[in-house]
Design an enzyme around this catalytic site. Structure first.
Site, mmCIF file in Angstrom:
data_model
loop_
_atom_site.group_PDB
_atom_site.id
_atom_site.type_symbol
_atom_site.label_atom_id
_atom_site.label_comp_id
_atom_site.label_asym_id
_atom_site.label_seq_id
_atom_site.Cartn_x
_atom_site.Cartn_y
_atom_site.Cartn_z
ATOM 1 C CE LYS A 92 22.506 -3.060 -5.369
ATOM 2 N NZ LYS A 92 23.310 -3.029 -4.186
ATOM 3 C CB THR A 117 15.613 0.666 0.390
ATOM 4 O OG1 THR A 117 16.547 1.148 1.338
ATOM 5 C CG2 THR A 117 16.233 0.688 -1.044
ATOM 6 C CD GLU A 146 9.112 -10.984 1.184
ATOM 7 O OE1 GLU A 146 9.025 -10.831 2.411
ATOM 8 O OE2 GLU A 146 8.743 -11.722 0.522
ATOM 9 C CB CYS A 203 13.881 -9.441 7.737
ATOM 10 S SG CYS A 203 13.649 -11.135 7.221
ATOM 11 C CD GLU A 258 14.459 -4.276 10.632
ATOM 12 O OE1 GLU A 258 14.613 -3.454 9.858
ATOM 13 O OE2 GLU A 258 14.413 -5.395 10.438
HETATM 14 P P1 NAP Z 1 18.769 -1.551 2.419
HETATM 15 O O1 NAP Z 1 19.788 -0.466 2.602
HETATM 16 O O2 NAP Z 1 17.528 -1.210 2.088
HETATM 17 O O3 NAP Z 1 19.525 -2.397 1.162
HETATM 18 C C1 NAP Z 1 18.967 -3.475 0.589
HETATM 19 C C2 NAP Z 1 19.523 -3.437 -0.785
HETATM 20 O O4 NAP Z 1 18.792 -2.247 -1.841
HETATM 21 C C3 NAP Z 1 21.045 -3.220 -0.997
HETATM 22 O O5 NAP Z 1 21.398 -3.979 -2.423
HETATM 23 C C4 NAP Z 1 21.160 -1.981 -1.462
HETATM 24 O O6 NAP Z 1 22.386 -1.689 -1.747
HETATM 25 C C5 NAP Z 1 19.715 -1.634 -2.093
HETATM 26 N N1 NAP Z 1 19.553 -0.249 -2.455
HETATM 27 C C6 NAP Z 1 19.689 0.789 -1.601
HETATM 28 N N2 NAP Z 1 19.032 2.021 -1.898
HETATM 29 C C7 NAP Z 1 18.595 1.743 -3.189
HETATM 30 C C8 NAP Z 1 17.757 2.522 -4.284
HETATM 31 N N3 NAP Z 1 17.346 3.745 -4.082
HETATM 32 N N4 NAP Z 1 17.249 1.938 -4.962
HETATM 33 C C9 NAP Z 1 17.456 0.593 -5.600
HETATM 34 N N5 NAP Z 1 18.346 -0.164 -4.554
HETATM 35 C C10 NAP Z 1 18.886 0.425 -3.502
HETATM 36 O O7 NAP Z 1 18.827 -2.711 3.480
HETATM 37 P P2 NAP Z 1 20.040 -3.014 4.308
HETATM 38 O O8 NAP Z 1 20.359 -2.186 5.360
HETATM 39 O O9 NAP Z 1 21.245 -3.497 3.511
HETATM 40 O O10 NAP Z 1 19.590 -4.383 4.771
HETATM 41 C C11 NAP Z 1 18.680 -4.785 6.108
HETATM 42 C C12 NAP Z 1 17.246 -4.382 5.863
HETATM 43 O O11 NAP Z 1 16.841 -5.544 5.016
HETATM 44 C C13 NAP Z 1 16.430 -4.756 7.082
HETATM 45 O O12 NAP Z 1 15.599 -3.610 7.383
HETATM 46 C C14 NAP Z 1 15.838 -5.969 7.102
HETATM 47 O O13 NAP Z 1 14.660 -6.109 8.074
HETATM 48 C C15 NAP Z 1 15.482 -6.125 5.738
HETATM 49 N N6 NAP Z 1 15.429 -7.503 5.386
HETATM 50 C C16 NAP Z 1 14.044 -7.902 4.932
HETATM 51 C C17 NAP Z 1 14.009 -9.192 4.705
HETATM 52 C C18 NAP Z 1 12.756 -9.882 4.352
HETATM 53 O O14 NAP Z 1 12.461 -10.854 3.910
HETATM 54 N N7 NAP Z 1 11.649 -8.984 4.753
HETATM 55 C C19 NAP Z 1 15.009 -10.074 4.800
HETATM 56 C C20 NAP Z 1 16.367 -9.641 4.929
HETATM 57 C C21 NAP Z 1 16.299 -8.304 5.312
HETATM 58 P P3 NAP Z 1 23.457 -1.236 -0.746
HETATM 59 O O15 NAP Z 1 24.226 -2.342 -0.993
HETATM 60 O O16 NAP Z 1 24.287 -0.126 -1.564
HETATM 61 O O17 NAP Z 1 22.947 -0.671 0.338
#
Ligand code: NAP
Ligand code: MG
Length: 494
Positions: free
Chosen positions: A172, A229, A247, A281, A382
């Site tokens: 996904k 999430t 992650e 991240c 963040e």
């Molecule tokens: P996010 O909102 O948590 O989204 C990540 C993924 O989860 C997307 O595909 C999102 O779909 C999906 N999602 C959202 N709600 C969900 C639910 N209830 N159940 C299952 N899946 C769900 O994060 P983002 O804002 O897109 O991305 C940025 C974040 O990712 C930042 O906090 C960053 O630090 C983190 N990140 C971490 C790493 C690491 O390796 N530690 C690497 C890169 C990014 P949608 O497309 O609909 O939102």
């Protein structure tokens, strides 16, 4: 024309909402697709569960499965430029970065092909009249849920070990960036992954992502994204007793001691926070500089930040492209306003760049704050954009306390010429990765993951493949006589 999605190997339009992938540099539409519906999710997972057994993928000899993964790696390399260009359009990253991400995806499949082919199952020391061994079985159907900031690399990091271990996988991707995961599914098919083993289901996280996570046939979720999430997914996983890897976010400290090589430190700090426009991240977003050199270092850093080339992602010269969307730029701007309210002083940036090139895209300038205490929201939350907060520090103890005073523990950086100090401080920092005299370097052979709110579990590394298996112990009886307890031979075992 609407792009197709992949439901258990079948390319078709999803039953869900339509979604357009926007090029953030100018707002134009790259592709439109009909996303997955809940019915698509259920169908993909049920068919994947059957495919693991019926296609023999789960029981295929490791060297044969490895062969398929090698072919995926080679296909990514063959199509590298087209993939990099598509990725640039999907999320607006500069072409130099998307090329690197594509290459890393190819490396990841190659690495896990090798891990698959060379994974040893162990004979454990025997403690009785039996031979004991430990083997690894695939889990069945697993899921990958990925964010928008590093597509293809994030997906490969989950798909490669999951497939290497013999699982089927449901991917996904983030709504904002669905295209590279779909391309990967095409390459998997071309490389010989049996039909049904890979599905790519773009759609909203809270609906499609949630339905995938909760499905009883999903045996593991590998998630990269935000902490909120991640925590939700952990709750769902607790109910199902399902393993997860999370992650999550970061607010990583980079530390410059007064004995550092300042050329290295300036370029490393800039790369750490401003590459990927800070949408990373592991962005080194909290800078701690030893007070004796603080002013001189900041002067150099600010001058160099102001010279960074923000612009057209298609240009090889561009260092910073746009942010992923207008909405995300507004979030970043909200944080800059907050930083000012909290008493921060802007040393550079804090605005949109001006000029025709920037009119339709979601660009933002490299931004540096000082004068904020570590406990302000600007220093703790963040931002996920090109915003650095700088703080002076006096001694090592106070530095370590501040650096660790964060809910996150993803990564950190140390700049010093004193290797004993780097060792001491590196061991004291509560982060999953510590870079010493370098920053934001990545190797597929080295495990990656966070502590505290930055997540649980590790990805990458040779043993990363084991995360997608369940261990099974086997005892092989070697005794000449029956087990004595039932005494069936009346004491005469001859
Ligand atoms: P996010 O909102 O948590 O989204 C990540 C993924 O989860 C997307 O595909 C999102 O779909 C999906 N999602 C959202 N709600 C969900 C639910 N209830 N159940 C299952 N899946 C769900 O994060 P983002 O804002 O897109 O991305 C940025 C974040 O990712 C930042 O906090 C960053 O630090 C983190 N990140 C971490 C790493 C690491 O390796 N530690 C690497 C890169 C990014 P949608 O497309 O609909 O939102
Ligand atoms: Mg999101």
């Amino acid at each position: 024309m609407l792009e197709s999605i992949n439901v258990a190997g079948e390319w078709r339009q999803g039953g869900g909402d339509h979604y357009a992938s926007i090029y953030p540099a100018d707002g134009s539409v790259t592709a439109e697709l009909a996303q997955a519906s809940i019915d698509d999710v259920n169908e993909a997972i049920e068919r994947a569960d059957r495919a693991v057994h019926q296609t023999g993928w789960g029981s295929l000899k490791p060297h044969l499965r490895a062969g398929v993964l090698y072919r995926i790696s080679q296909l990514i390399r063959d199509r590298a430029e087209a993939l990099a260009q598509l990725q640039r359009r999907d999320n607006g990253k500069p072409i130099s970065e998307t090329r690197a991400l594509v290459a890393s995806a190819a490396d990841t499949f190659q690495f896990f092909a090798a891990a698959c082919e060379t994974l040893e199952e162990t004979i454990t020391p025997s403690r009785g009249d039996y031979l004991t061994m430990s083997v690894h079985d695939p889990l069945g159907v697993v899921a990958a849920i990925t964010p928008w900031n590093s597509p293809i690399a994030s997906e490969a990091q989950k798909m490669a070990p999951a497939l290497a271990a013999g699982n089927a996988i449901i991917v996904k991707p983030a709504q904002a960036t669905p295209l590279l995961a779909l391309e990967l599914a095409k390459l998997c098919e071309e490389a010989g992954v049996p039909r049904g083993i890979v599905s790519v289901l773009p759609g909203s996280g809270s609906i499609i992502g949630d339905a995938i996570t909760k499905h009883p046939l999903i045996k593991r979720v590998a998630f990269t994204g935000g902490t909120k999430t991640g925590r939700h997914i952990a709750h769902v996983a607790a109910d199902k007793l399902m393993p997860v890897s999370l992650e999550l976010g970061g607010k990583s400290p980079t530390i410059v001691f007064d004995d550092a090589d300042l050329d290295h430190a300036v370029s490393g700090v800039l790369y750490g926070i401003f590459s990927s426009s800070g949408e990373s991240c592991i962005a080194g977003s909290r800078l701690f500089v030893q007070r004796r050199i603080y002013r001189a270092f900041m002067d150099r850093l600010v001058a160099a930040a102001a010279q960074l080339r923000v612009g057209d992602p298609a240009s090889e010269q561009t260092q910073m492209g746009p942010l992923v969307s207008q909405a995300h730029r507004e979030t970043v701007e909200g944080y800059v306003a907050l930083g000012l309210e909290e008493g921060g002083r802007l040393l550079t940036g804090g605005k949109r760049p001006t000029g025709e090139l920037f009119d339709r895209g979601s660009f933002y300038t490299p931004t540096i704050f000082e004068g904020l205490a570590n406990d302000t929201r600007t220093c703790q939350e963040e931002i996920f954009g090109p915003v650095l907060v700088a703080l002076p520090f006096d001694d090592e103890a106070n530095l370590i306390a501040q650096a660790n005073d964060s809910v996150y523990g993803l990564a950190s950086g140390i700049w010093t010429r004193d290797y004993k100090k780097a060792w001491r401080v590196g061991r004291a920092l509560d982060t999953g990765t510590v870079w010493i005299n370098t920053y934001k370097q990545f190797s597929i052979s080295t495990p990656f993951g966070g502590t505290k709110d930055a997540g649980i579990g590790r990805e990458k590394g040779r043993l990363g493949i084991l995360e997608y298996t369940r261990q099974k112990s086997m005892y092989w009886g070697m005794n000449e006589a029956p087990l004595p307890w039932a005494d069936v031979t009346g004491g005469d075992a001859s």
